[in-house]
Design an enzyme around this catalytic site. Sequence first.
Site, PDB file in Angstrom:
ATOM      1  N   LYS A 132       0.838  -1.204   0.000  1.00 10.29           N
ATOM      2  CA  LYS A 132       0.000   0.000   0.000  1.00 10.29           C
ATOM      3  C   LYS A 132       0.875   1.258   0.000  1.00 10.29           C
ATOM      4  O   LYS A 132       1.945   1.272   0.623  1.00 10.29           O
ATOM      5  CB  LYS A 132      -0.884  -0.041   1.255  1.00 10.29           C
ATOM      6  CG  LYS A 132      -1.933   1.050   1.369  1.00 10.29           C
ATOM      7  CD  LYS A 132      -2.791   0.790   2.621  1.00 10.29           C
ATOM      8  CE  LYS A 132      -3.861   1.822   2.853  1.00 10.29           C
ATOM      9  NZ  LYS A 132      -4.698   1.479   4.043  1.00 10.29           N
TER      10      LYS A 132
ATOM     11  N   SER B 283      -9.519   1.448   3.273  1.00  6.47           N
ATOM     12  CA  SER B 283      -8.685   2.287   2.429  1.00  6.47           C
ATOM     13  C   SER B 283      -7.629   1.514   1.651  1.00  6.47           C
ATOM     14  O   SER B 283      -6.992   2.078   0.757  1.00  6.47           O
ATOM     15  CB  SER B 283      -8.015   3.358   3.287  1.00  6.47           C
ATOM     16  OG  SER B 283      -7.091   2.770   4.191  1.00  6.47           O
TER      17      SER B 283
ATOM     18  N   SER C 285      -9.801  -1.022   7.212  1.00 10.09           N
ATOM     19  CA  SER C 285      -9.140  -0.763   5.932  1.00 10.09           C
ATOM     20  C   SER C 285      -8.466  -1.968   5.278  1.00 10.09           C
ATOM     21  O   SER C 285      -8.126  -1.918   4.091  1.00 10.09           O
ATOM     22  CB  SER C 285      -8.128   0.371   6.074  1.00 10.09           C
ATOM     23  OG  SER C 285      -8.797   1.608   6.108  1.00 10.09           O
TER      24      SER C 285
END
Length: 562
Positions: free
Chosen positions: A122, A203, A227
């Site tokens: 990420k 996210s 997330s």
Amino acid sequence: MHFLFYAVLCALFSNLVVAKSVIPRQPPRSPLSKRQTTIKGQQFPSLINVTTEDLVSGLEQGLFTSVDLTTAYVQRIREVNDTLHMVTELNPDALAIAAQADARRANGSVIGPLDGIPILIKNNIATDDQMNNTAGSYALLGAKVPRDSTIAAKLRKAGVVILGKTNLSQWANFRSDNSTNGWSAYGGQTFAGYYPFQDPSGSSSGSGVSSSLGLALAALGTETSGSILSPSDVNNLAGIKPSVGLTSRYLVVPISEHQDTVGPMARTVKDAAYLLQAIAGPDPNDNYTSAIPNNGSIPDYVAACNFTSLEGARIGIARNVIDLSSDNSTPPVLAAFDAAVQVIREAGATVIDNTNFTAYEQWLSDNNETLVLNADFLVDLANYFNELTFNPNDLHNLAELTNYTHANPLEDWPDRDTAVWDGRGGALQQGWNNTDPRFWPAYQANLFYGGPGGILGALDRNNLDAILLPTQFSPGIPALVGSPVVTVPMGFYPSNETIVLERRGTLVETGPQIPFGLSFLGRRFSEAQLIGFAYAYEQRTMIRNQEQPYIVPNIELADVVA
Ligand SMILES: *[C@@H]1O[C@H](CO)[C@@H](O)[C@H](O)[C@H]1NC(C)=O
Ligand SMILES: *[C@@H]1O[C@H](CO)[C@@H](O)[C@H](O)[C@H]1NC(C)=O
Ligand SMILES: *[C@@H]1O[C@H](CO)[C@@H](O)[C@H](O)[C@H]1NC(C)=O
Ligand SMILES: *[C@@H]1O[C@H](CO)[C@@H](O)[C@H](O)[C@H]1NC(C)=O
Ligand SMILES: *[C@@H]1O[C@H](CO)[C@@H](O)[C@H](O)[C@H]1NC(C)=O
Ligand SMILES: *[C@@H]1O[C@H](CO)[C@@H](O)[C@H](O)[C@H]1NC(C)=O
Ligand SMILES: *[C@@H]1O[C@H](CO)[C@@H](O)[C@H](O)[C@H]1NC(C)=O
Ligand SMILES: *[C@@H]1O[C@H](CO)[C@@H](O)[C@H](O)[C@H]1NC(C)=O
Ligand SMILES: *[C@@H]1O[C@H](CO)[C@@H](O)[C@H](O)[C@H]1NC(C)=O
Ligand SMILES: *[C@@H]1O[C@H](CO)[C@@H](O)[C@H](O)[C@H]1NC(C)=O
Ligand SMILES: *[C@@H]1O[C@H](CO)[C@@H](O)[C@H](O)[C@H]1NC(C)=O
Ligand SMILES: *[C@@H]1O[C@H](CO)[C@@H](O)[C@H](O)[C@H]1NC(C)=O
């Protein structure tokens, strides 16, 4: 309350009309082109179905090299990125790193199971290399860190090829009240692969989409509250949200030191276990890792993947959480949940219903978590800025970041607001941080809602090993006490499911063939046990294989092996 609901429904309805021209009523079938899955005369699984053990075996047999594998994944990313926008940057060093892994294999010094295996991370996990770590904002483009994040360093030590960075909801979804999942200024809008314009959730949006489509073996995400679990839920993945403190957050762009954690998002539980094995462990640069039991020694998560691990287990259901959170879109999820409970009983577990989270209803109208996240963010963000060895926009605190965000048109303000920072109840308006006396009572309230009034109390009162919930209801309470959750695919919405768009009207939130998952929630540092349960359920059902994404890259290893 009723008025609010009505307003939301009207907004959804008008959005549907606006978006009707672009969003098809049925997902197109994925184009059937030839997929080369025979390498050197041997059958080999497609990269969308391949496991760690398949890749290790292929590398060992010399069917392909790590360079081949890296090349194939890069081509797959290029095939779908124009449509799905899931990878923000490729690592320019990836092929050279893969070549080193191949050299180790050639001279008999393979490091371990992940040696030479490409993984995406990420875009809030920093690497000290040519890649940027932006959390999706131009504020951090070009910034330099003093060294790799501990997570990236551990991946390299395991021989992993860090293939690139995945897009995220900007600032891990801690900026705006009216943005979308998977949108960042730097990476654009990510879409998921099971329906055109599918909301990828967030996210860790790009990590979810990439892992699901086989654009790397798997990916890493981060979670503060949902997330990792939520994008795993809607992308048909096995995801592990580790206990806070099991995985280091050093040089990961933060929200909250009390809630942030880094974990794997993979297509199978065992792949996720291999990845967790590589990244877990104590780190002097993140003293929350000093809470790891047994002097910081890490269990064998791969060995925990045992078909019989549900035998004799006591598993509860927090029924009041399900009842209080259900809506019009949940009936197919609840039907799949009932079927999953049956599988778990047949696997030898005792399942006890109504092991409720007793303070859940009270928590739904409590706001202490926001106070804690705001207070932590003010300090933890400033600390991250201060770690930088090059700070391109000379930003040192949230007030300065807010001004930067308002001033740079690429940040899409005010159309996407900064209410989490400067709105009513936002971090700047709150003003006080986690050194303030008001912090302690707010944090204690969280520990109550997650502890005696939540997951920990339900486990203890009923002498349980784990609690089961549909994944869409699972993240909130464990977030408060830093306890772990493992999610695994449980089902898909039916082909006649009504399309529901998110509030901006640009993403399909619920619709035909969109996946959803089952969560196992446990005590802090009980990952090995939860992984065992999730594996035993997964291996009995293999739900993931019941639907395929509408968009699948065509390039396979066979296309790149000379
Ligand atoms: C993927 O698409 C996004 C959005 O257009 C872009 O920002 C990004 O650079 C692309 N990634 C790659 C690897 O080309
Ligand atoms: C094997 O190759 C790697 C990569 O080139 C190198 O770092 C390592 O020293 C070599 N080991 C041996 C035992 O030759
Ligand atoms: C990182 O951002 C800089 C712009 O500051 C850009 O020149 C560079 O290519 C980016 N790195 C990668 C790997 O995309
Ligand atoms: C972690 O370190 C900070 C300062 O670096 C210190 O204030 C805090 O008490 C430490 N926490 C633990 C659990 O050791
Ligand atoms: C799986 O667990 C059972 C006990 O439930 C144990 O007897 C067995 O040896 C384990 N299998 C493996 C492969 O570890
Ligand atoms: C648990 O919650 C369910 C659903 O809200 C309720 O029917 C049940 O009575 C509760 N059980 C206990 C023991 O509180
Ligand atoms: C925080 O928790 C305390 C104690 O339960 C409660 O009195 C207070 O109203 C809560 N504050 C907010 C902002 O929800
Ligand atoms: C946190 O609050 C204290 C007390 O108001 C203040 O001295 C300190 O500068 C604040 N820290 C940050 C990073 O804002
Ligand atoms: C942010 O901008 C406002 C308005 O221009 C200014 O008054 C304020 O001092 C700025 N704050 C910081 C921290 O730069
Ligand atoms: C988002 O909120 C801001 C501030 O309230 C507003 O100006 C903007 O129009 C909103 N955007 C959308 C798409 O509703
Ligand atoms: C979809 O079809 C099933 C079975 O025919 C039916 O029970 C269900 O109500 C339908 N759902 C919708 C949203 O129309
Ligand atoms: C992946 O496996 C599933 C289930 O076996 C199968 O339906 C699908 O066709 C496979 N995908 C590819 C691209 O081979």
